[in-house]
Every structure is written in structure tokens, then in C-alpha cells.
Design a protein around this motif. Structure first.
Motif, PDB file in Angstrom:
ATOM      1  N   UNK A 121       0.858  -1.189   0.000  1.00 28.11           N
ATOM      2  CA  UNK A 121       0.000   0.000   0.000  1.00 28.11           C
ATOM      3  C   UNK A 121       0.888   1.231   0.000  1.00 28.11           C
ATOM      4  N   UNK A 122       0.540   2.231  -0.796  1.00 29.48           N
ATOM      5  CA  UNK A 122       1.299   3.478  -0.766  1.00 29.48           C
ATOM      6  C   UNK A 122       0.365   4.669  -0.590  1.00 29.48           C
ATOM      7  N   UNK A 123       0.852   5.672   0.109  1.00 36.31           N
ATOM      8  CA  UNK A 123       0.177   6.952   0.257  1.00 36.31           C
ATOM      9  C   UNK A 123       1.087   8.021  -0.313  1.00 36.31           C
ATOM     10  N   UNK A 124       0.534   8.934  -1.089  1.00 35.61           N
ATOM     11  CA  UNK A 124       1.331   9.988  -1.716  1.00 35.61           C
ATOM     12  C   UNK A 124       0.636  11.331  -1.561  1.00 35.61           C
ATOM     13  N   UNK A 125       1.417  12.355  -1.292  1.00 39.46           N
ATOM     14  CA  UNK A 125       0.938  13.736  -1.216  1.00 39.46           C
ATOM     15  C   UNK A 125       1.702  14.590  -2.208  1.00 39.46           C
ATOM     16  N   UNK A 126       1.016  15.553  -2.834  1.00 39.21           N
ATOM     17  CA  UNK A 126       1.718  16.569  -3.612  1.00 39.21           C
ATOM     18  C   UNK A 126       2.351  17.538  -2.621  1.00 39.21           C
ATOM     19  N   UNK A 127       3.632  17.765  -2.775  1.00 35.38           N
ATOM     20  CA  UNK A 127       4.354  18.603  -1.820  1.00 35.38           C
ATOM     21  C   UNK A 127       3.929  20.068  -1.947  1.00 35.38           C
ATOM     22  N   UNK A 128       3.474  20.630  -0.825  1.00 34.67           N
ATOM     23  CA  UNK A 128       3.136  22.059  -0.722  1.00 34.67           C
ATOM     24  C   UNK A 128       2.113  22.503  -1.774  1.00 34.67           C
ATOM     25  N   UNK A 129       1.054  21.717  -1.943  1.00 32.31           N
ATOM     26  CA  UNK A 129       0.027  22.123  -2.916  1.00 32.31           C
ATOM     27  C   UNK A 129      -0.695  23.386  -2.458  1.00 32.31           C
ATOM     28  N   UNK A 130      -0.863  23.560  -1.171  1.00 25.91           N
ATOM     29  CA  UNK A 130      -1.538  24.775  -0.688  1.00 25.91           C
ATOM     30  C   UNK A 130      -0.756  26.016  -1.097  1.00 25.91           C
TER      31      UNK A 130
ATOM     32  N   UNK B 268      -3.260  -4.990 -12.448  1.00 24.92           N
ATOM     33  CA  UNK B 268      -3.809  -5.097 -11.106  1.00 24.92           C
ATOM     34  C   UNK B 268      -3.429  -3.972 -10.176  1.00 24.92           C
ATOM     35  N   UNK B 269      -2.444  -3.138 -10.560  1.00 20.39           N
ATOM     36  CA  UNK B 269      -2.023  -2.022  -9.717  1.00 20.39           C
ATOM     37  C   UNK B 269      -3.044  -0.892  -9.797  1.00 20.39           C
ATOM     38  N   UNK B 270      -3.239  -0.213  -8.677  1.00 17.80           N
ATOM     39  CA  UNK B 270      -4.286   0.810  -8.576  1.00 17.80           C
ATOM     40  C   UNK B 270      -3.699   2.095  -8.030  1.00 17.80           C
ATOM     41  N   UNK B 271      -4.087   3.226  -8.609  1.00 16.62           N
ATOM     42  CA  UNK B 271      -3.831   4.532  -8.013  1.00 16.62           C
ATOM     43  C   UNK B 271      -5.160   5.260  -7.928  1.00 16.62           C
ATOM     44  N   UNK B 272      -5.440   5.870  -6.794  1.00 17.30           N
ATOM     45  CA  UNK B 272      -6.732   6.525  -6.592  1.00 17.30           C
ATOM     46  C   UNK B 272      -6.525   7.846  -5.855  1.00 17.30           C
ATOM     47  N   UNK B 273      -7.428   8.769  -6.083  1.00 22.07           N
ATOM     48  CA  UNK B 273      -7.412  10.016  -5.303  1.00 22.07           C
ATOM     49  C   UNK B 273      -8.171   9.765  -4.012  1.00 22.07           C
ATOM     50  N   UNK B 274      -7.505  10.003  -2.909  1.00 19.94           N
ATOM     51  CA  UNK B 274      -8.104   9.722  -1.613  1.00 19.94           C
ATOM     52  C   UNK B 274      -8.784  10.947  -1.025  1.00 19.94           C
ATOM     53  N   UNK B 275      -8.357  12.125  -1.450  1.00 22.65           N
ATOM     54  CA  UNK B 275      -8.952  13.363  -0.968  1.00 22.65           C
ATOM     55  C   UNK B 275      -7.947  14.488  -1.055  1.00 22.65           C
ATOM     56  N   UNK B 276      -8.393  15.702  -1.479  1.00 20.42           N
ATOM     57  CA  UNK B 276      -7.474  16.825  -1.580  1.00 20.42           C
ATOM     58  C   UNK B 276      -6.308  16.498  -2.479  1.00 20.42           C
ATOM     59  N   UNK B 277      -5.082  16.686  -1.950  1.00 20.38           N
ATOM     60  CA  UNK B 277      -3.875  16.373  -2.714  1.00 20.38           C
ATOM     61  C   UNK B 277      -3.343  14.995  -2.390  1.00 20.38           C
ATOM     62  N   UNK B 278      -4.140  14.162  -1.714  1.00 22.50           N
ATOM     63  CA  UNK B 278      -3.704  12.845  -1.272  1.00 22.50           C
ATOM     64  C   UNK B 278      -4.103  11.762  -2.267  1.00 22.50           C
ATOM     65  N   UNK B 279      -3.160  10.878  -2.541  1.00 21.15           N
ATOM     66  CA  UNK B 279      -3.408   9.736  -3.408  1.00 21.15           C
ATOM     67  C   UNK B 279      -3.031   8.457  -2.675  1.00 21.15           C
ATOM     68  N   UNK B 280      -3.658   7.373  -3.080  1.00 19.45           N
ATOM     69  CA  UNK B 280      -3.371   6.078  -2.475  1.00 19.45           C
ATOM     70  C   UNK B 280      -3.179   5.063  -3.593  1.00 19.45           C
ATOM     71  N   UNK B 281      -2.246   4.148  -3.391  1.00 16.53           N
ATOM     72  CA  UNK B 281      -1.972   3.146  -4.402  1.00 16.53           C
ATOM     73  C   UNK B 281      -1.945   1.755  -3.801  1.00 16.53           C
ATOM     74  N   UNK B 282      -2.237   0.771  -4.629  1.00 14.16           N
ATOM     75  CA  UNK B 282      -2.292  -0.618  -4.201  1.00 14.16           C
ATOM     76  C   UNK B 282      -1.522  -1.462  -5.208  1.00 14.16           C
ATOM     77  N   UNK B 283      -0.624  -2.307  -4.698  1.00 17.35           N
ATOM     78  CA  UNK B 283       0.178  -3.163  -5.572  1.00 17.35           C
ATOM     79  C   UNK B 283       0.112  -4.604  -5.096  1.00 17.35           C
ATOM     80  N   UNK B 284      -0.784  -5.407  -5.672  1.00 21.10           N
ATOM     81  CA  UNK B 284      -0.859  -6.836  -5.305  1.00 21.10           C
ATOM     82  C   UNK B 284       0.402  -7.586  -5.713  1.00 21.10           C
ATOM     83  N   UNK B 285       0.692  -8.666  -4.991  1.00 20.45           N
ATOM     84  CA  UNK B 285       1.828  -9.531  -5.305  1.00 20.45           C
ATOM     85  C   UNK B 285       3.146  -8.760  -5.354  1.00 20.45           C
ATOM     86  N   UNK B 286       3.255  -7.733  -4.526  1.00 20.72           N
ATOM     87  CA  UNK B 286       4.458  -6.902  -4.479  1.00 20.72           C
ATOM     88  C   UNK B 286       4.906  -6.748  -3.046  1.00 20.72           C
ATOM     89  N   UNK B 287       6.183  -7.035  -2.783  1.00 18.34           N
ATOM     90  CA  UNK B 287       6.716  -6.838  -1.439  1.00 18.34           C
ATOM     91  C   UNK B 287       7.443  -5.498  -1.368  1.00 18.34           C
TER      92      UNK B 287
END
Length: 309
Positions: free
Chosen positions: A169-178, A208-227
Motif C-alpha cells: 500500500x502506498x500513500x502519496x501527497x503533492x508537496x506544498x500544494x496549498x 492489477x495495480x491501482x492509483x486513486x485520489x483519496x482526498x485533496x492532494x492525497x493519493x493512495x496506491x495498491x500493488x498486489x503480489x508486491x513486497x
């Protein structure tokens, strides 16, 4: 998860009937079979077929009970069910349709009728899936929305637990979007969100990999079968894809261009794991990336058996 051919689960206690339907369907579709209710329910949950063809009269758990349990399970309720019966057609059709079946096949089965009705139901399912996907897209960025991610996260968690496979699982933010919005305006900020989202989505190379907008400048990603080790390749791609946009950001202390920070957590899910725990670990990793100066990724690999929130 995409398939070259649709998958059909055929459930019948008669080996002869199973063989007949298998011969009819296998030239066009992938087919799996079950001869009893418990096996059918397990296969429906694990294989996620596109259609279930279900005999009514079986010992122990009959077709009606199987259908009822399928429709009561949130993970199998949307799989279309076709009943096969040699019983009084009108009375049994009414009962089955009321329980959520989409169609009936009469015994003895006619191959052309079977193929035509199966094809029709799979086409209808494709249309429903398309509409469902439309409702799962973030209107601004064009990537998956939070609701879609939550559904994928739950599905991939259960699949990883079944197969004892890693999940990242990954969480990503755009740096200093405000600060970007304050300097360049909110319309430019929206354009920035769109371009960053699309750059990240194109960097998730596997179906199978997913990237989604979680809210505001936050994104979340999912990578099955990946360590954790495998995730470094993806995070490098994501970081470089956003840097390559070269969007000026004079008010960022991370770089003179728009950048992202990423937190990553990996584990081997099982039934006793807590998904919220993995999410918390990814949040901790994201915080570490920001604290270290942003414009980078930090990765946490959880090696213990349980994740605690």
C-alpha cells in the motif's frame, strides 16, 4: 484483475450434466465446476466468476440455498446466477427470479440456447460493470476515487490472504500544494492535480495495480503480489514521472518544481490482519518522507504475523 476469457462456474451434482455444460462452454469461456454447495460458495468467493450456472436439485444444500447465500455475501452478490432445472418451469422460475437469479436453462439443455443465454447475460454484466466503473472515477483527476479504492483494497486483501501473497500500500501527497494554489491560483492547482494524477496512473504498469485520489492532494496506491523490495521500482517511477512534468513551483522547499512524497508499507495479509494497521504504517512512512525533506519515498516492511492499528 483482467481475464482473456470470461470465467463461468457450473454447479451440479451430476457428473454427466457437468460434462455436457463443460463441453458446450469451454470453447468460448473458461469453466470451473463444483458438485456441492460448500465447494460452490468457496469457488465463487475465491475465483470471482463472471457467471454462475446453478442446478436447483442437489442433495444437502440445494440451488436455492446456494443462491440465497451468494446474494447475502457482499463479495459475491453481484455475480449473475442462472438456474438449471427440469422442474415445473413457471413456478420455479418465479421463485428463482425473486431470489435474484437472472435467467433459467431447461433440462435437457440445448447447446445453442445455452450459449445464447450465457452470452446475453455476460453482455449485460459488462454493461453493469462499465456503469459501476464510471461511478468509481474521481471527477477532477480521472483516476479511481476513494470508494473504488476501498472496494479494491478489501478484494485484494482477501485474495492475498488466500494465496499467502504480499500486498503493498502506498500513500502519496503533492508537496506544498496549498502554497502552489496560493501562488498560482486554484484553477492552476486543479490542473496540477490532474497532471500529477495521470502521470502517477501511467506509472502503475501492471493491470492489477491501482492509483486513486483519496482526498485533496492525497493519493493512495495498491500493488498486489508486491513486497517492499519490489515496491522501490514503482516508487522511483512515480517520483520521476511527477518530476518529469517540470511544473514550476517557486514556493516549495523540496524542489523548484512540483514533487510528491510517498509512504509505502508491505505485508503478507491473513484473516487476523488489520487492514487499518497497514494503512497506518503507510501513513507513518509518508510522515517520515515529509520529515526527511519531501520529494522522496520511505518504505516500511511489516514482517510480523499480525498488523495492529
Amino acid at each position: 484483475m483482467t481475464r482473456e476469457k470470461e470465467l463461468i462456474l457450473v454447479v451440479d451434482d451430476s457428473p454427466t450434466n457437468l460434462a455436457i455444460l463443460n463441453v458446450v462452454l469451454r470453447e468460448v469461456y473458461n469453466v470451473v465446476t463444483a458438485t456441492n454447495g460448500p465447494d460452490a460458495l468457496n469457488l465463487a468467493a475465491s475465483e470471482e466468476p463472471d457467471l454462475i450456472i446453478l442446478d436447483i436439485m442437489m442433495p444437502g444444500m440445494d440451488g436455492y440455498e446456494i443462491c440465497d447465500r451468494l446474494k447475502a455475501n457482499p463479495f459475491t452478490k453481484d455475480i449473475p446466477v442462472m438456474f438449471v432445472t427440469a422442474m415445473d418451469q413457471e413456478r420455479q422460475e418465479a421463485k428463482g427470479l425473486a431470489m435474484g437469479a437472472v435467467d433459467y436453462l431447461a433440462k435437457p439443455v440445448s447447446p445453442p440456447i445455452v450459449l445464447a443465454r450465457v452470452r446475453n447475460q455476460l453482455e449485460l454484466k459488462k454493461q453493469r460493470d462499465f456503469l459501476r466503473r464510471l461511478s468509481s472515477v474521481d471527477g477532477l483527476t480521472g483516476v479511481a476515487n476513494r470508494r473504488s479504492f476501498e472496494e479494491d483494497f478489501d478484494k485484494e486483501w482477501r485474495r492475498a490472504a488466500r494465496h499467502q501473497a504480499p500486498l503493498t500500500l502506498l500513500l502519496a501527497d503533492i508537496d506544498h500544494l496549498r502554497a502552489y494554489n496560493d501562488a498560482y491560483g486554484y484553477l492552476a492547482g486543479d490542473d496540477c492535480l490532474k497532471m500529477v494524477a495521470q502521470a502517477m496512473a501511467k506509472s502503475m504498469m501492471r493491470p492489477g495495480d491501482v492509483i486513486a485520489r483519496y482526498g485533496g492532494e492525497e493519493f493512495v496506491g495498491l500493488m498486489p503480489d508486491t513486497d517492499a523490495k519490489g515496491s522501490t521500482v514503482v516508487t522511483d517511477r512515480l517520483l520521476n514521472a511527477v518530476r518529469s512534468l517540470a511544473l514550476p513551483h517557486a514556493h516549495s522547499d523540496a524542489a523548484p518544481i512540483v514533487t510528491i512524497s510517498i509512504g509505502v508499507a508491505s505485508c503478507f495479509p491473513h484473516r487476523d490482519n488489520d487492514r487499518a494497521g497497514l494503512f497506518k504504517l503507510a501513513g507513518d512512512a509518508l510522515y517520515a518522507a515529509k520529515t526527511a525533506g519531501r520529494n522522496q519515498a520511505k518504505i516500511i516492511e511489516f514482517k510480523a504475523e499480525k498488523v495492529s492499528a
